[in-house]
Design an enzyme around this catalytic site. Structure first.
Site, PDB file in Angstrom:
ATOM      1  N   ASP A 189      19.559 -44.388  31.820  1.00  0.00           N
ATOM      2  CA  ASP A 189      21.107 -43.970  31.436  1.00  0.00           C
ATOM      3  C   ASP A 189      21.140 -43.284  30.116  1.00  0.00           C
ATOM      4  O   ASP A 189      20.133 -43.580  29.057  1.00  0.00           O
ATOM      5  CB  ASP A 189      21.770 -45.279  31.541  1.00  0.00           C
TER       6      ASP A 189
ATOM      7  N   ASN B  78      26.548 -40.969  42.648  1.00  0.00           N
ATOM      8  CA  ASN B  78      26.281 -39.760  41.791  1.00  0.00           C
ATOM      9  C   ASN B  78      26.609 -38.320  42.624  1.00  0.00           C
ATOM     10  O   ASN B  78      27.108 -37.271  41.781  1.00  0.00           O
ATOM     11  CB  ASN B  78      24.960 -39.535  41.145  1.00  0.00           C
TER      12      ASN B  78
ATOM     13  N   GLU C 234      13.006 -59.617  35.338  1.00  0.00           N
ATOM     14  CA  GLU C 234      13.385 -59.735  33.993  1.00  0.00           C
ATOM     15  C   GLU C 234      14.101 -58.634  33.683  1.00  0.00           C
ATOM     16  O   GLU C 234      13.670 -57.480  34.101  1.00  0.00           O
ATOM     17  CB  GLU C 234      12.041 -60.060  33.185  1.00  0.00           C
TER      18      GLU C 234
ATOM     19  N   LEU D  13      23.583 -53.606  36.554  1.00  0.00           N
ATOM     20  CA  LEU D  13      22.591 -53.208  37.654  1.00  0.00           C
ATOM     21  C   LEU D  13      23.048 -51.939  38.415  1.00  0.00           C
ATOM     22  O   LEU D  13      22.162 -51.437  38.988  1.00  0.00           O
ATOM     23  CB  LEU D  13      22.174 -54.296  38.473  1.00  0.00           C
TER      24      LEU D  13
ATOM     25  N   GLY E  65      24.218 -37.905  29.603  1.00  0.00           N
ATOM     26  CA  GLY E  65      25.236 -37.135  29.230  1.00  0.00           C
ATOM     27  C   GLY E  65      25.641 -37.526  27.659  1.00  0.00           C
ATOM     28  O   GLY E  65      25.949 -36.267  27.067  1.00  0.00           O
TER      29      GLY E  65
END
Ligand code: FPP
Length: 252
Positions: A28, A76, A215, A203, A31
């Site tokens: 992530d 997306n 984890e 998530l 952008g």
């Protein structure tokens, strides 16, 4: 807790460190990386592809056998058409340019997701590279494409309903193992570690079933800046964690 749920962590004899077998990454911040530089968003994705290359190398060096990358979610598709097209082209270019490296390091390419959503040219390239690498076992690169955890579970539920309807499965046979067996890639071990970059703490519909005992590792680093040093930091943090899987004592 179900005894079948277990740690798949391995220990490298050389370092004595606990190394995850499967790492999954929510890449992530592409952008924002571009925006900070006054560049179009696609430049962030392009730089993100460089991070993918760097992480693939780091992954190999650290002995992690499975790497799953959240490259495109079912959500997306609502992005501007130009960005979606640019991402699809980038994916095709990545597959072409990475093929040699996959062969050289005997890495198998796989994919999970609603692949029929992808443009035909992407599907063709993806199928081709998956086919020519399917016999490799040194490592596994899994691309999550048009992927959604809820979609995947709903798809498994539908298959179960069809089998019950067709009389090949009895309702009392429907348990966790039956659902797990009908996910996109049932033979891939659950992720031990999920990394998310860019400071977001979610998530986002990624591996909802499989990440139950993973984890979680969050970092503020934006994906296009993510390199081996950040990967190593995540693995070091993982090695310090004690995984109990619902038990009272750590299992690994
Ligand atoms: C999230 O950042 C990233 C994506 C939706 C796409 C991920 C794609 C790549 C890293 C490109 C290359 C991938 C491969 C496998 C070659 P964002 O756009 O949501 O960033 P933002 O939250 O800062 O806007």
């Amino acid at each position: 807790m179900d005894a079948a749920i277990g740690a798949s962590t391995s220990t490298t004899a050389a370092e004595g460190a606990r190394v995850p077998v499967h790492v999954a990454i929510i890449m992530d911040g592409n952008g924002r990386w571009a925006q900070q530089r006054g560049l179009p968003r696609i430049k962030g994705h392009e730089q993100g592809a460089e991070s993918v290359r760097a992480v693939l190398k780091a992954c190999r060096r650290s002995g992690v056998k499975y790497l799953t990358l959240y490259a495109f979610s079912v959500e997306n598709w609502v992005r501007p058409k130009a960005e979606v097209e640019a991402l699809m082209n980038l994916l095709k270019r990545f597959l072409k340019s990475q093929e040699h490296e996959l062969h050289e390091n005997r890495v198998r390419l796989r994919s999970i997701g609603r692949l029929t959503d992808l443009p035909r040219s992407v599907r063709r390239e993806l199928s081709r590279v998956m086919k020519v690498t399917e016999h490799y076992r040194e490592g596994n690169l899994v691309l999550a494409l048009s992927y959604g955890g809820r979609t995947e579970i709903a798809h498994a539920a539908r298959r179960i309903a069809e089998e019950v309807d067709g009389g090949t499965l009895r309702p009392e046979e429907v348990d966790e193992a039956a659902v797990a067996a009908r996910l996109y890639a049932p033979d891939i071990p659950d992720p031990d570690l999920v990394i998310r970059t860019s400071g977001e703490l979610r998530l986002s519909n990624f591996l909802l079933w499989q990440a139950s005992y993973a984890e979680m590792y969050f970092t503020d680093v934006l994906w296009p800046d993510f390199r081996e040093e950040h990967w190593m930091r995540a693995l070091e943090e993982y090695a310090r964690r004690r995984r109990r899987f619902g038990d009272v004592e750590p299992r690994s």
